[in-house]
Write a protein that holds these residues in place. Structure first.
Motif, short mmCIF file in Angstrom:
data_model
loop_
_atom_site.label_atom_id
_atom_site.label_comp_id
_atom_site.label_asym_id
_atom_site.label_seq_id
_atom_site.Cartn_x
_atom_site.Cartn_y
_atom_site.Cartn_z
N ARG A 1 0.92 -1.15 0.15
CA ARG A 1 -0.23 -0.05 0.40
C ARG A 1 0.71 0.89 -0.12
N ASP A 2 1.60 1.32 0.28
CA ASP A 2 3.09 2.25 0.94
C ASP A 2 3.75 2.88 -0.92
N LEU A 3 3.51 1.57 -0.85
CA LEU A 3 4.41 1.64 -2.35
C LEU A 3 3.02 2.21 -3.44
N ALA A 4 1.78 1.71 -3.17
CA ALA A 4 1.31 2.35 -4.07
C ALA A 4 0.83 4.34 -4.18
N GLU A 5 1.20 4.26 -2.59
CA GLU A 5 0.37 5.94 -2.50
C GLU A 5 1.88 6.54 -2.97
N LYS A 6 3.37 6.06 -2.97
CA LYS A 6 4.79 7.09 -3.26
C LYS A 6 4.21 7.08 -4.99
N ILE A 7 3.83 6.36 -5.89
CA ILE A 7 3.75 5.71 -7.17
C ILE A 7 2.44 7.09 -7.28
N HIS A 8 1.90 6.64 -6.26
CA HIS A 8 0.06 7.75 -6.97
C HIS A 8 -0.62 7.76 -5.85
N LEU B 1 -5.87 -3.12 -5.35
CA LEU B 1 -6.27 -4.20 -4.63
C LEU B 1 -6.05 -5.09 -4.00
N TYR B 2 -4.16 -4.75 -4.58
CA TYR B 2 -3.46 -6.17 -4.23
C TYR B 2 -2.25 -6.14 -5.26
N GLY B 3 -0.65 -6.65 -4.64
CA GLY B 3 -0.01 -6.60 -4.94
C GLY B 3 0.58 -8.23 -5.79
N ILE B 4 1.23 -8.41 -6.70
CA ILE B 4 2.10 -8.98 -7.68
C ILE B 4 3.37 -9.00 -7.22
N ASP B 5 3.83 -9.96 -6.37
CA ASP B 5 5.25 -9.97 -6.55
C ASP B 5 5.50 -11.07 -7.69
N VAL B 6 6.82 -9.62 -8.54
CA VAL B 6 6.91 -9.88 -9.93
C VAL B 6 7.97 -11.80 -10.25
N ARG B 7 8.79 -11.85 -9.33
CA ARG B 7 9.54 -12.98 -8.55
C ARG B 7 8.86 -14.57 -9.46
N ASN B 8 8.50 -14.61 -8.41
CA ASN B 8 6.66 -15.84 -8.22
C ASN B 8 5.77 -15.58 -8.02
N LYS B 9 5.28 -14.47 -9.26
CA LYS B 9 3.88 -14.51 -9.75
C LYS B 9 2.88 -14.92 -8.84
N ILE C 1 -0.03 -10.54 -3.07
CA ILE C 1 0.59 -10.14 -1.77
C ILE C 1 -0.64 -8.84 -1.59
N SER C 2 -0.94 -8.79 -0.46
CA SER C 2 -1.61 -8.51 0.05
C SER C 2 -1.23 -7.08 -0.19
N LEU C 3 -1.97 -5.85 0.73
CA LEU C 3 -1.50 -4.14 0.54
C LEU C 3 -0.58 -4.42 1.79
N ASP C 4 -1.28 -5.47 2.96
CA ASP C 4 -0.78 -5.36 3.63
C ASP C 4 1.06 -6.19 3.83
N HIS C 5 1.41 -6.36 2.86
CA HIS C 5 2.93 -7.31 2.86
C HIS C 5 3.98 -6.14 3.02
N VAL C 6 4.93 -6.31 4.12
CA VAL C 6 6.16 -5.44 3.95
C VAL C 6 6.81 -6.34 3.04
N LEU C 7 7.08 -5.34 2.67
CA LEU C 7 8.42 -4.77 1.02
C LEU C 7 9.54 -5.77 1.37
N LYS C 8 10.65 -6.14 0.50
CA LYS C 8 11.57 -6.56 1.07
C LYS C 8 12.82 -5.85 -0.29
N ILE D 1 0.87 -3.78 -9.05
CA ILE D 1 0.38 -3.53 -8.81
C ILE D 1 -1.09 -3.53 -9.26
N VAL D 2 -2.13 -4.00 -8.37
CA VAL D 2 -3.51 -4.38 -9.09
C VAL D 2 -4.47 -3.85 -8.68
N VAL D 3 -4.69 -2.61 -9.30
CA VAL D 3 -5.64 -1.52 -9.43
C VAL D 3 -7.12 -1.64 -9.84
N ALA D 4 -8.38 -1.67 -9.15
CA ALA D 4 -9.74 -1.35 -9.41
C ALA D 4 -10.35 -0.22 -10.66
#
Ligand code: GTP
Ligand code: MG
Length: 404
Positions: free
Chosen positions: A360-367, A375-383, A386-393, A400-403
């Motif tokens: 979610r923070d990443l999405a916020e930072k983009i726009h 809605l949720y994210g996709i970890d591109v390395r393993n497809k 990941i939820s919006l609350d998932h902490v990124l590494k 980021i998948v959007v409605a």
């Protein structure tokens, strides 16, 4: 070179005439006045420096097309803002030297690099003296104390306002947060420091000692420091650095700002191949260099690179951003199979995020619009989803998948 919106700010502070502006120019290639006398810099200089991260392009066999910064095929240079301010001397909070007005410029900085003359070749007032004449440890203490006394002065100046708020029922942390809001320190952190110090009473009734201890602790957690032990090209610096590293709790990085500036300028002119942070350089064509130039380059290699590994400028910035603040770089993409944005640019963005940042923070930072529709994210390395609350590494690649 432009920096992305809301890019992070790293401050350069220290006693006057220790090499802050030289460090700044070496990291940003922005020209600014430098001279061997006190108080050369008056107005702040702002420029773009970089932190390095192993690029994601190589593992996917593509080539990054960065919107900001650059990539050399294995290392990605991610921009950050650097701010070089006027130097200070003891008593700056009382208006000595150029006073403490410039501390106001540093309020937005997330972390500050204290530049010191590790060779001890400038006295308390920043005047040139023979190496080893002055103890640089005193300068680190002086800078930290002036910062703390600056916070003390802000609190004191606003005491009647704080009193009013506390009387009308506002918690102490909220009252302090309001008057210190310019410092960009969270209310949670202020509360934590108050609890750690068991300071529950209204600041009005704090002793002088309690006020200074509060300011020191708040800065330690909210505006951390890294020490750039500059002038390692002067032999006397070596012993001082050993002592500084054992005496200080902050990281101490051996630096030669002057050497980094020389190498970067030589690289820009095409005389050598060198990128910030490299542990060596390559001369392009020896016959195009004068004997004096060759001598300088050779001495940088022998006295600095071979002994310390690098010039330390890049390492200082990265220690501040990655080790002290724990920031991470994340690569957002819109097309997860091509690793591109909608225009087809490959891995166009590399976003610096704080340690606890989520999808979610990443999405916020983009726009903010993307954040609203995310809605949720996709970890591109393993497809995986990941939820919006998932902490990124560090080095995650995320879609980021959007409605719709
Ligand atoms: N030997 C040596 N000298 C350096 C180094 N870095 C800076 N200096 C010298 O230190 C002097 C002061 O440099 P500045 O960058 O102007 O210092 P400053 O801290 O910005 O000074 P003020 O803005 O006046 O407070 C100059 O003569 C520089 O050439 C270094 O790595 N080694
Ligand atoms: Mg300066």
């Amino acid at each position: 070179m432009v920096v992305q919106r809301g890019g992070m700010l790293v401050g350069l502070v220290g006693k006057t005439n220790v090499g802050k502006t030289t460090f700044f120019s070496a990291a940003t290639l922005v020209e600014a006045e430098r001279e061997n006398r006190p108080f050369v810099t008056i107005n702040p200089n702002e420029g773009i420096g970089y932190v390095r991260v192993r690029s994601a392009c190589r593992e996917f066999g593509v080539k990054c097309q960065p919107k900001y910064g650059w990539c050399n095929g294995h290392t990605r240079y991610v921009p950050i803002k650097l701010l070089d301010v006027a130097g200070l001397v003891k008593g700056a909070h009382r208006g000595r030297g150029l006073g403490n007005k410039f501390l106001d410029d540093l309020r937005r900085a997330s972390v500050n690099i204290i530049v010191i003359d590790a060779a001890g070749s400038t006295d308390e007032e920043g005047n040139p003296v023979p190496p080893s004449s002055h103890d640089p440890l005193e300068d680190v203490r002086m800078v930290k104390e002036e910062f703390a006394l600056w916070v003390v002065s802000i609190v004191k100046r606003s005491m009647s306002k704080i009193r009013g708020k506390v009387i009308s029922g506002s918690p102490v942390d909220a009252a302090l947060y309001e008057i210190l809001s310019g410092l960009d320190i969270s209310r949670g952190l202020i509360k934590e420091v108050l609890m750690d110090l068991s300071l529950e009473k209204s600041p009005e009734s704090w002793s002088e000692e309690e006020l200074i201890v509060f300011s020191r602790e708040l800065l330690k957690k909210g505006k951390p420091f890294v020490v750039a032990a500059n002038k390692i090209d002067i032999p006397e610096a070596e012993d001082n650095i050993k002592r500084l590293s054992t005496s200080l709790e902050e990281p101490v990085i051996p630096v030669s700002a002057e050497a980094e500036l020389i190498l970067r300028k030589a690289a820009r002119s095409g005389l050598i191949r060198y990128e910030p942070g490299d542990s060596d350089f390559e001369i392009v064509d020896e016959s195009s260099l004068t004997r004096a130039q060759l001598r300088v380059l050779d001495s940088i290699r022998e006295r600095i690179l071979k002994r310390y590994g690098t010039t330390g400028v890049q390492k200082t910035i990265e220690t501040a951003v990655f080790d002290v603040l724990g920031m991470k770089v994340v690569f957002p993409v819109e097309n997860e199979s091509k690793l591109s944005d909608k225009d087809g640019n490959l891995l166009p963005d590399a976003i610096l995020l704080p340690p606890s940042a989520t999808v979610r923070d990443l999405a916020e930072k983009i726009h903010t619009e993307i954040a609203k529709k995310a809605l949720y994210g996709i970890d591109v390395r393993n497809k995986r989803r990941i939820s919006l609350d998932h902490v990124l590494k560090q080095r995650d690649i995320v879609k980021i998948v959007v409605a719709r």
